[in-house]
Design a protein around this motif. Structure first.
Motif, PDB file in Angstrom:
ATOM      1  N   GLY A  24       0.741  -1.282   0.033  1.00 19.64           N
ATOM      2  CA  GLY A  24       0.012   0.069  -0.050  1.00 19.64           C
ATOM      3  C   GLY A  24       0.771   1.180   0.049  1.00 19.64           C
ATOM      4  N   ALA A  25       2.080   1.070   0.081  1.00 19.55           N
ATOM      5  CA  ALA A  25       2.823   2.294  -0.247  1.00 19.55           C
ATOM      6  C   ALA A  25       2.898   3.331  -1.204  1.00 19.55           C
ATOM      7  CB  ALA A  25       4.391   2.102   0.132  1.00 19.55           C
ATOM      8  N   LYS A  26       2.993   4.467  -1.182  1.00 21.16           N
ATOM      9  CA  LYS A  26       2.880   5.454  -2.381  1.00 21.16           C
ATOM     10  C   LYS A  26       4.359   6.258  -2.359  1.00 21.16           C
ATOM     11  CE  LYS A  26      -1.438   4.220  -2.564  1.00 21.16           C
ATOM     12  NZ  LYS A  26      -1.269   2.770  -2.393  1.00 21.16           N
ATOM     13  N   ILE A  27       4.801   6.231  -3.530  1.00 21.48           N
ATOM     14  CA  ILE A  27       6.344   7.097  -3.829  1.00 21.48           C
ATOM     15  C   ILE A  27       5.929   7.687  -4.941  1.00 21.48           C
ATOM     16  CG2 ILE A  27       8.563   6.799  -4.145  1.00 21.48           C
ATOM     17  CD1 ILE A  27       8.597   3.948  -3.034  1.00 21.48           C
ATOM     18  N   HIS A  79      19.329  -0.248   0.144  1.00 20.29           N
ATOM     19  CA  HIS A  79      18.902  -1.017   1.165  1.00 20.29           C
ATOM     20  C   HIS A  79      17.895  -0.103   2.186  1.00 20.29           C
ATOM     21  CE1 HIS A  79      22.168  -3.827   0.117  1.00 20.29           C
ATOM     22  NE2 HIS A  79      22.931  -2.534   0.265  1.00 20.29           N
ATOM     23  N   ALA A  80      17.169   0.767   1.536  1.00 24.33           N
ATOM     24  CA  ALA A  80      16.071   1.431   2.529  1.00 24.33           C
ATOM     25  C   ALA A  80      14.819   0.485   2.530  1.00 24.33           C
ATOM     26  CB  ALA A  80      15.649   2.695   1.803  1.00 24.33           C
ATOM     27  N   CYS A  81      13.973   0.947   3.351  1.00 26.24           N
ATOM     28  CA  CYS A  81      12.873   0.272   3.747  1.00 26.24           C
ATOM     29  C   CYS A  81      11.636   1.216   3.623  1.00 26.24           C
ATOM     30  CB  CYS A  81      12.694  -0.871   4.808  1.00 26.24           C
ATOM     31  SG  CYS A  81      13.663  -2.110   4.944  1.00 26.24           S
ATOM     32  N   ILE A  82      10.587   0.951   2.925  1.00 20.42           N
ATOM     33  CA  ILE A  82       9.465   1.769   2.868  1.00 20.42           C
ATOM     34  C   ILE A  82       8.283   0.980   3.528  1.00 20.42           C
ATOM     35  CG2 ILE A  82       7.733   3.302   1.452  1.00 20.42           C
ATOM     36  CD1 ILE A  82      10.800   4.097   1.430  1.00 20.42           C
ATOM     37  N   GLY A  83       7.847   1.474   4.668  1.00 24.06           N
ATOM     38  CA  GLY A  83       6.835   0.920   5.588  1.00 24.06           C
ATOM     39  C   GLY A  83       5.562   0.672   4.652  1.00 24.06           C
ATOM     40  N   ALA A  84       4.598  -0.044   5.138  1.00 26.43           N
ATOM     41  CA  ALA A  84       3.200  -0.287   4.603  1.00 26.43           C
ATOM     42  C   ALA A  84       2.310   0.944   4.736  1.00 26.43           C
ATOM     43  CB  ALA A  84       2.586  -1.461   5.310  1.00 26.43           C
ATOM     44  N   ASN A  85       1.805   1.185   3.799  1.00 25.76           N
ATOM     45  CA  ASN A  85       0.936   2.350   3.656  1.00 25.76           C
ATOM     46  C   ASN A  85       1.440   3.889   3.902  1.00 25.76           C
ATOM     47  OD1 ASN A  85      -1.647   0.819   2.968  1.00 25.76           O
ATOM     48  ND2 ASN A  85      -1.475   0.362   5.448  1.00 25.76           N
ATOM     49  N   ALA A  86       2.978   3.988   3.563  1.00 26.43           N
ATOM     50  CA  ALA A  86       3.546   4.983   3.888  1.00 26.43           C
ATOM     51  C   ALA A  86       3.402   6.056   2.428  1.00 26.43           C
ATOM     52  CB  ALA A  86       5.130   4.778   4.043  1.00 26.43           C
ATOM     53  N   VAL A  87       3.520   7.085   2.635  1.00 25.65           N
ATOM     54  CA  VAL A  87       3.185   8.009   1.565  1.00 25.65           C
ATOM     55  C   VAL A  87       4.726   8.953   1.343  1.00 25.65           C
ATOM     56  CG1 VAL A  87       2.129   9.945   0.208  1.00 25.65           C
ATOM     57  CG2 VAL A  87       0.843   8.464   1.633  1.00 25.65           C
ATOM     58  N   VAL A  88       5.603   8.429   0.392  1.00 25.56           N
ATOM     59  CA  VAL A  88       6.835   9.112   0.517  1.00 25.56           C
ATOM     60  C   VAL A  88       6.913  10.097  -0.399  1.00 25.56           C
ATOM     61  CG1 VAL A  88       9.285   8.604   0.014  1.00 25.56           C
ATOM     62  CG2 VAL A  88       8.024   6.812   0.873  1.00 25.56           C
ATOM     63  N   LEU A  89       6.989  11.377  -0.181  1.00 23.68           N
ATOM     64  CA  LEU A  89       7.083  12.622  -0.613  1.00 23.68           C
ATOM     65  C   LEU A  89       8.530  13.284  -0.728  1.00 23.68           C
ATOM     66  CD1 LEU A  89       3.643  14.195   0.454  1.00 23.68           C
ATOM     67  CD2 LEU A  89       4.298  12.675  -1.737  1.00 23.68           C
ATOM     68  N   LYS A  90       9.301  12.755   0.196  1.00 25.43           N
ATOM     69  CA  LYS A  90      10.750  13.320   0.475  1.00 25.43           C
ATOM     70  C   LYS A  90      11.786  12.172   0.410  1.00 25.43           C
ATOM     71  CE  LYS A  90       9.251  17.167   3.230  1.00 25.43           C
ATOM     72  NZ  LYS A  90       9.182  17.844   4.410  1.00 25.43           N
ATOM     73  N   ASP A  91      13.207  12.705  -0.046  1.00 22.24           N
ATOM     74  CA  ASP A  91      14.053  11.700  -0.185  1.00 22.24           C
ATOM     75  C   ASP A  91      14.229  10.698   1.199  1.00 22.24           C
ATOM     76  OD1 ASP A  91      14.476  12.827  -2.730  1.00 22.24           O
ATOM     77  OD2 ASP A  91      16.478  13.690  -2.130  1.00 22.24           O
ATOM     78  N   VAL A  92      14.622   9.424   0.983  1.00 23.46           N
ATOM     79  CA  VAL A  92      14.968   8.356   1.917  1.00 23.46           C
ATOM     80  C   VAL A  92      16.283   8.169   1.864  1.00 23.46           C
ATOM     81  CG1 VAL A  92      14.364   6.153   3.096  1.00 23.46           C
ATOM     82  CG2 VAL A  92      12.694   7.732   2.087  1.00 23.46           C
ATOM     83  N   PRO A  93      17.092   8.479   2.881  1.00 21.98           N
ATOM     84  CA  PRO A  93      18.504   8.091   2.721  1.00 21.98           C
ATOM     85  C   PRO A  93      18.496   6.417   2.719  1.00 21.98           C
ATOM     86  CG  PRO A  93      18.135   9.527   4.724  1.00 21.98           C
ATOM     87  CD  PRO A  93      16.833   9.173   3.965  1.00 21.98           C
ATOM     88  N   ALA A  94      20.002   6.153   2.357  1.00 24.76           N
ATOM     89  CA  ALA A  94      20.269   4.616   2.085  1.00 24.76           C
ATOM     90  C   ALA A  94      20.364   4.144   3.508  1.00 24.76           C
ATOM     91  CB  ALA A  94      21.725   4.531   1.519  1.00 24.76           C
ATOM     92  N   LYS A 119      17.899   3.436   5.607  1.00 25.36           N
ATOM     93  CA  LYS A 119      16.965   4.119   6.648  1.00 25.36           C
ATOM     94  C   LYS A 119      15.688   3.432   6.377  1.00 25.36           C
ATOM     95  CE  LYS A 119      19.586   6.824   8.681  1.00 25.36           C
ATOM     96  NZ  LYS A 119      19.765   6.554  10.092  1.00 25.36           N
ATOM     97  N   ILE A 120      14.474   3.648   7.356  1.00 22.01           N
ATOM     98  CA  ILE A 120      13.125   3.163   7.168  1.00 22.01           C
ATOM     99  C   ILE A 120      12.324   4.501   7.184  1.00 22.01           C
ATOM    100  CG2 ILE A 120      11.270   1.927   8.299  1.00 22.01           C
ATOM    101  CD1 ILE A 120      13.399   0.134   9.648  1.00 22.01           C
ATOM    102  N   ALA A 121      11.418   4.364   6.170  1.00 23.58           N
ATOM    103  CA  ALA A 121      10.215   5.597   5.933  1.00 23.58           C
ATOM    104  C   ALA A 121       9.001   4.998   6.385  1.00 23.58           C
ATOM    105  CB  ALA A 121      10.325   6.003   4.787  1.00 23.58           C
ATOM    106  N   ILE A 122       8.337   5.672   7.433  1.00 26.54           N
ATOM    107  CA  ILE A 122       6.839   5.243   7.779  1.00 26.54           C
ATOM    108  C   ILE A 122       5.885   6.442   7.975  1.00 26.54           C
ATOM    109  CG2 ILE A 122       7.859   3.225   8.829  1.00 26.54           C
ATOM    110  CD1 ILE A 122       7.666   4.548  11.725  1.00 26.54           C
ATOM    111  N   GLY A 123       4.731   6.190   7.598  1.00 29.74           N
ATOM    112  CA  GLY A 123       3.717   7.039   8.168  1.00 29.74           C
ATOM    113  C   GLY A 123       3.148   7.922   6.832  1.00 29.74           C
ATOM    114  N   VAL A 124       2.076   8.790   7.123  1.00 29.76           N
ATOM    115  CA  VAL A 124       1.636   9.821   6.099  1.00 29.76           C
ATOM    116  C   VAL A 124       1.515  10.702   6.378  1.00 29.76           C
ATOM    117  CG1 VAL A 124      -0.591  10.010   4.767  1.00 29.76           C
ATOM    118  CG2 VAL A 124      -0.020   7.608   5.569  1.00 29.76           C
TER     119      VAL A 124
END
Length: 165
Positions: free
Chosen positions: A124-127, A136-151, A153-158
């Motif tokens: 359900g993630a949106k990039i 080697h980054a991870c994008i969490g379930a249902n996360a909405v990524v609108l900014k860069d994610v460093p190598a 790291k884990i991105a979570i949330g909306v």
């Protein structure tokens, strides 16, 4: 064993004989089309048409919208391809994992995402937009990524934020 972010592991996409792997068949049709577009073989027109027909069939079976001209590194895993939408201009590095209902695309008038190698994208993630996802980054379930994610790291949330580790 660490999965490489640079060298594709083609065995991850390999179709197994006598087993049902629609996502691998979809990827095989995309790879076949891209191979035949670049070919000088006189039969390439027939081979391209056959790849297009296979792609259409497997797109319906999987419920995924992954264009033939997309830029996907080798070793992509799509365990549950239903609902995956990838913009043709987005770039995806080698050995990534993309789960169901993921959208990789643009917001109005923006550049497209660039996803590094060995990135895991949760269900359900949106990039969206001009973002860079490091290796080697991870994008969490249902996360909405609108900014860069460093190598690494884990991105979570909306909207997505980098999780502190």
């Amino acid at each position: 064993m660490e999965v490489s972010a640079e060298v594709p592991d083609w065995s991850r996409e390999k179709k197994r004989i006598f087993s049902w792997h629609p996502s691998r068949a979809l990827l095989a049709s995309i790879r076949s089309y891209q191979r035949h577009v670049e070919s000088r073989n006189p039969l390439r027109i027939l081979a391209k048409k056959w790849a297009i027909l296979r792609h259409r069939f497997w797109s319906v079976v999987t419920g995924a919208d992954i264009p033939l001209n997309c830029q996907i590194g080798g070793g992509l895993l799509l365990p549950h391809p239903n609902g995956i939408v990838i913009h043709p201009g987005a770039r995806i590095g080698p050995n990534c994992l993309i789960l169901q209902q993921v959208t990789i695309g643009t917001r109005t008038g923006e550049m497209l995402p660039v996803i590094g190698g060995h990135v895991d994208v949760g269900a359900g993630a949106k990039i969206l937009g001009d973002v860079r996802i490091g290796d080697h980054a991870c994008i969490g379930a249902n996360a909405v990524v609108l900014k860069d994610v460093p190598a690494g790291k884990i991105a979570i949330g909306v909207p997505a934020v980098i999780a502190s580790s």
